[in-house]
Design an enzyme around this catalytic site. Structure first.
Site, PDB file in Angstrom:
ATOM      1  N   HIS A   1       0.648  -1.370   0.344  1.00 17.36           N
ATOM      2  CA  HIS A   1      -0.307  -0.120   0.105  1.00 17.36           C
ATOM      3  C   HIS A   1       0.793   1.392  -0.074  1.00 17.36           C
ATOM      4  O   HIS A   1       2.193   1.077   0.768  1.00 17.36           O
ATOM      5  CB  HIS A   1      -1.027  -0.139   1.073  1.00 17.36           C
ATOM      6  CG  HIS A   1      -1.943   0.986   1.745  1.00 17.36           C
ATOM      7  ND1 HIS A   1      -1.776   2.262   1.833  1.00 17.36           N
ATOM      8  CD2 HIS A   1      -3.168   0.814   1.030  1.00 17.36           C
ATOM      9  CE1 HIS A   1      -2.806   2.664   2.192  1.00 17.36           C
ATOM     10  NE2 HIS A   1      -4.071   2.064   1.802  1.00 17.36           N
TER      11      HIS A   1
ATOM     12  N   ASP B   1       2.991  -4.604   8.339  1.00 16.33           N
ATOM     13  CA  ASP B   1       1.537  -3.912   7.865  1.00 16.33           C
ATOM     14  C   ASP B   1       0.802  -4.869   7.697  1.00 16.33           C
ATOM     15  O   ASP B   1       0.645  -5.380   6.796  1.00 16.33           O
ATOM     16  CB  ASP B   1       1.651  -2.936   6.065  1.00 16.33           C
ATOM     17  CG  ASP B   1       0.066  -2.419   6.345  1.00 16.33           C
ATOM     18  OD1 ASP B   1      -0.774  -2.788   6.849  1.00 16.33           O
ATOM     19  OD2 ASP B   1       0.064  -1.508   5.136  1.00 16.33           O
TER      20      ASP B   1
ATOM     21  N   GLN C   1      -5.399  -5.622   6.563  1.00 14.32           N
ATOM     22  CA  GLN C   1      -5.991  -6.488   6.203  1.00 14.32           C
ATOM     23  C   GLN C   1      -5.723  -7.234   6.446  1.00 14.32           C
ATOM     24  O   GLN C   1      -6.416  -8.942   5.957  1.00 14.32           O
ATOM     25  CB  GLN C   1      -5.316  -6.551   4.228  1.00 14.32           C
ATOM     26  CG  GLN C   1      -5.716  -5.556   4.028  1.00 14.32           C
ATOM     27  CD  GLN C   1      -7.029  -4.238   3.679  1.00 14.32           C
ATOM     28  OE1 GLN C   1      -7.649  -5.024   3.531  1.00 14.32           O
ATOM     29  NE2 GLN C   1      -7.403  -3.008   2.948  1.00 14.32           N
TER      30      GLN C   1
ATOM     31  N   LYS D   1     -10.650  -1.032  10.146  1.00 14.57           N
ATOM     32  CA  LYS D   1     -10.639  -2.173  10.001  1.00 14.57           C
ATOM     33  C   LYS D   1     -11.040  -3.163  10.397  1.00 14.57           C
ATOM     34  O   LYS D   1     -11.468  -4.414  10.337  1.00 14.57           O
ATOM     35  CB  LYS D   1      -9.615  -2.494   8.580  1.00 14.57           C
ATOM     36  CG  LYS D   1      -9.329  -1.177   7.517  1.00 14.57           C
ATOM     37  CD  LYS D   1      -7.993  -1.468   6.770  1.00 14.57           C
ATOM     38  CE  LYS D   1      -7.525  -0.725   5.591  1.00 14.57           C
ATOM     39  NZ  LYS D   1      -7.697   0.405   5.827  1.00 14.57           N
TER      40      LYS D   1
ATOM     41  N   CYS E   1      -4.473   2.723  -3.648  1.00 13.94           N
ATOM     42  CA  CYS E   1      -3.937   3.381  -2.686  1.00 13.94           C
ATOM     43  C   CYS E   1      -2.624   1.755  -3.309  1.00 13.94           C
ATOM     44  O   CYS E   1      -1.506   2.142  -2.490  1.00 13.94           O
ATOM     45  CB  CYS E   1      -3.726   3.295  -0.953  1.00 13.94           C
ATOM     46  SG  CYS E   1      -4.759   5.011  -1.163  1.00 13.94           S
TER      47      CYS E   1
END
Lengths: 415, 150
Positions: A131, A208, A211, A234, A372
């Site tokens: 991202h 990261d 997700q 999220k 993104c």
């Protein structure tokens, strides 16, 4: 699965949907079909109630007042920190830093760890599927330190090319910053393997997890990762709150990111000494109620059981993949062997933006664009894709509605 | 507002068969438009003959609305005095961003662009419809810079 069912009972998605007030909304007179969970997830009543309760009964500034409410608010926030620690299985509460979101977490590490540790020629290794928020902060610190960015490629299915990644990890590698699950493709990245390889050359690893955390149980100690970041919104929690996990020894050695109140021990105009962890990295009044809401979201997910949520979503993803693959002119972008809850695709002859508008009028919320992740779009030579991303409350009927919506798109564009 | 009002046949036709698609070499003016949100990209090339648009071409990678709008624009402005072109752009821009629907007289003044007025009811798509026009306007001003609509 049977052991899971025995522990929690069957996964009753209809009952679970009742926990989310917004799912009762109608859009243009149609039932809302919310398939944009990868951008932000909806909030269960447990989170909404926790936020309201915090403001109505236990709100004041934290960590400074001697009065009753300040103590209550401090306890609520610190209890949220413990929930996050348990959620990630971190060793210590103070390894959990509250930030605005994953973006701020990455910027914090890039700026603070990067400034203290990167020298000209040192290498930062990223992947094609990061991202923008896991690219740009590293470019900024690269430009300040003279470090170099290397990029590990992905194959035509959207899986990381591990041989290339292994080749790129070398004696100059200082940081490997990689996503756990690709937001544009859904690829699950083998982070345990990457962490082992990085540590073998003495590099640090930032994951990261934006997700990943809504779908995959994470154990930062078992992974032995150095930094792990995610955003609350999220994970069915509020926006404006997120988490940076860092190993205590690393965080302690890092200089502060921002200066201000809360992060100090003593201040004179000659010299300031900084507070210990986690407060050294939490300058200013934090998003107190956001943290409380995030704690409530984590508790809610725990009550459903993350492995059961993952099993439900996996079944939905398989069903959606099968139904879309059967449609003419659909191209699924991202077919890695291991995927989580994200289905990116294009439709021949119709731009994703037009698909998004037509689906919207059917009450279906999807994301269209580059997500993104422009390097991913460039890799597949696409300007954009349509992305359906599934959450714990989505159903097979909603997948059917998506398929019917796509038929409507084809009907309009065939004329 | 129905989808058919947005995706009218004339718009679908222009998007599938864009007119004046291509490039013009020097000494043509050239300007790019980007919509970073959805990845739409358009480049407008034009040559002048005195105070008229002599020729105009465009290249685009984008949604049906942005391609159709660019294509319709090229048909409308070719051979026209710059003053009229600028006035048409400002009428069109005002019409798609106005709070109230245009009346009959306004629609008339929009020449062939009335079909695009449907974007008014799709606020996220207005920038698609105006992208090529902003690029054209920037080309005319000779600034030749990249225009962004966001």
């Amino acid at each position: 699965m049977n052991a899971l069912m025995a522990e929690h009972g069957a996964y009753d998605v209809a009952r679970i949907r009742g926990d989310f007030p917004i799912l009762g909304e109608r859009v243009y007179g149609k039932p809302l079909t919310y398939l944009d969970n990868g951008a932000s997830a909806q909030k269960p009543r447990a989170v909404i109630d926790a936020i309201r309760n915090a403001y109505e009964t236990e709100y004041a500034n934290v960590h400074r007042g001697v009065h009753y409410l300040s103590q209550r608010a401090t306890d609520a926030m610190e209890s949220a920190r413990q929930k996050v620690r348990d959620f990630l299985n971190a060793r210590e509460d103070h390894e959990i830093i509250f930030v605005r979101g994953a973006t701020e977490g990455i910027n914090l590490v890039a700026a603070s760890w990067g400034r203290a540790n990167l020298k000209p020629g040192d290498e930062i290794l990223l992947t094609t599927m990061e991202h923008h928020s896991n690219i740009v902060p590293w470019q900024m610190i690269r430009d300040q330190t003279g470090a170099v960015i290397k990029v590990a490629p992905i194959d035509d299915d959207g899986a990381l090319v591990m041989e290339e990644l292994a080749r790129l990890i070398g004696p100059r590698t200082r940081m490997v910053a990689v996503t756990h699950v690709s937001n544009a493709l859904g690829t699950v990245v083998p982070i345990a393997d990457i962490i082992r390889r990085a540590h073998a050359v003495g590099a640090k690893v930032l994951i990261d997890g934006c997700q990943a955390v809504p779908h995959i149980p994470v154990d930062v100690q078992a992974l032995d990762c150095d930094f792990y970041v995610f955003s609350g919104h999220k994970l069915y929690g509020p926006s404006g709150i997120g988490v940076l996990y860092g190993k205590a020894a690393l965080l302690e050695a890092m200089p502060p990111y921002q200066g201000g109140g809360e992060m100090i021990e003593t201040v004179t105009f000659q010299k300031t000494t900084y507070a210990g962890l986690p407060f050294k990295f939490e300058a200013g009044t934090p998003h107190i109620v956001g943290a409380v809401g995030l704690g409530a979201a984590i508790e809610y997910l725990g009550s459903l059981g993350l492995p059961r949520i993952a099993a439900h979503e996996h079944e939905l993803l398989a069903y959606a993949t099968e139904r879309l693959a059967a449609l003419n002119a659909i191209r699924i972008v991202g077919r890695a062997p291991e995927k989580a809850a994200i289905l990116s695709f294009t439709l021949d002859g119709v731009h994703p933006h037009d698909i998004g508008t037509i689906l919207d009028r059917e009450g279906i919320a999807v994301r269209t664009g580059h997500h993104c992740a422009q390097p991913v779009m460039d890799r597949f030579d696409l300007p954009a894709t349509v992305r359906a991303s599934f959450g714990l409350y989505n159903t097979r009927e909603e997948v059917d509605r998506l398929v019917a919506g796509l038929a409507r798109v084809q009907e309009i564009f065939r004329s | 507002m129905e989808l058919r009002d947005l995706y009218q046949d004339v718009i679908l036709d222009h998007s599938k068969h864009p007119r004046n698609f291509g490039t013009l070499g020097p000494p043509a003016f050239e300007a790019r438009g980007n919509n970073p949100l959805c990845g739409d990209r358009v480049t407008v090339y034009l040559t002048l003959d005195g105070d008229r648009v002599a020729d105009v071409r465009f290249e685009a990678k984008g949604c049906a609305i942005s391609v159709a709008s660019a294509s319709m624009m090229t048909e409308l402005i070719k051979g026209r005095p710059l003053e009229e072109v600028r006035a048409l752009f400002s009428r069109f821009h005002a019409a798609v961003t106005a709070k109230n629907a245009p009346d009959a007289a306004n629609l008339e003044a929009l020449d062939g662009l009335a079909a695009l007025i449907g974007v008014r009811d799709f606020p996220t798509r207005v920038k698609c419809a105006t992208l090529a026009w902003h690029a054209m306007s920037s080309a005319l001003d000779g600034s030749g810079t990249t225009v962004k609509t966001e």
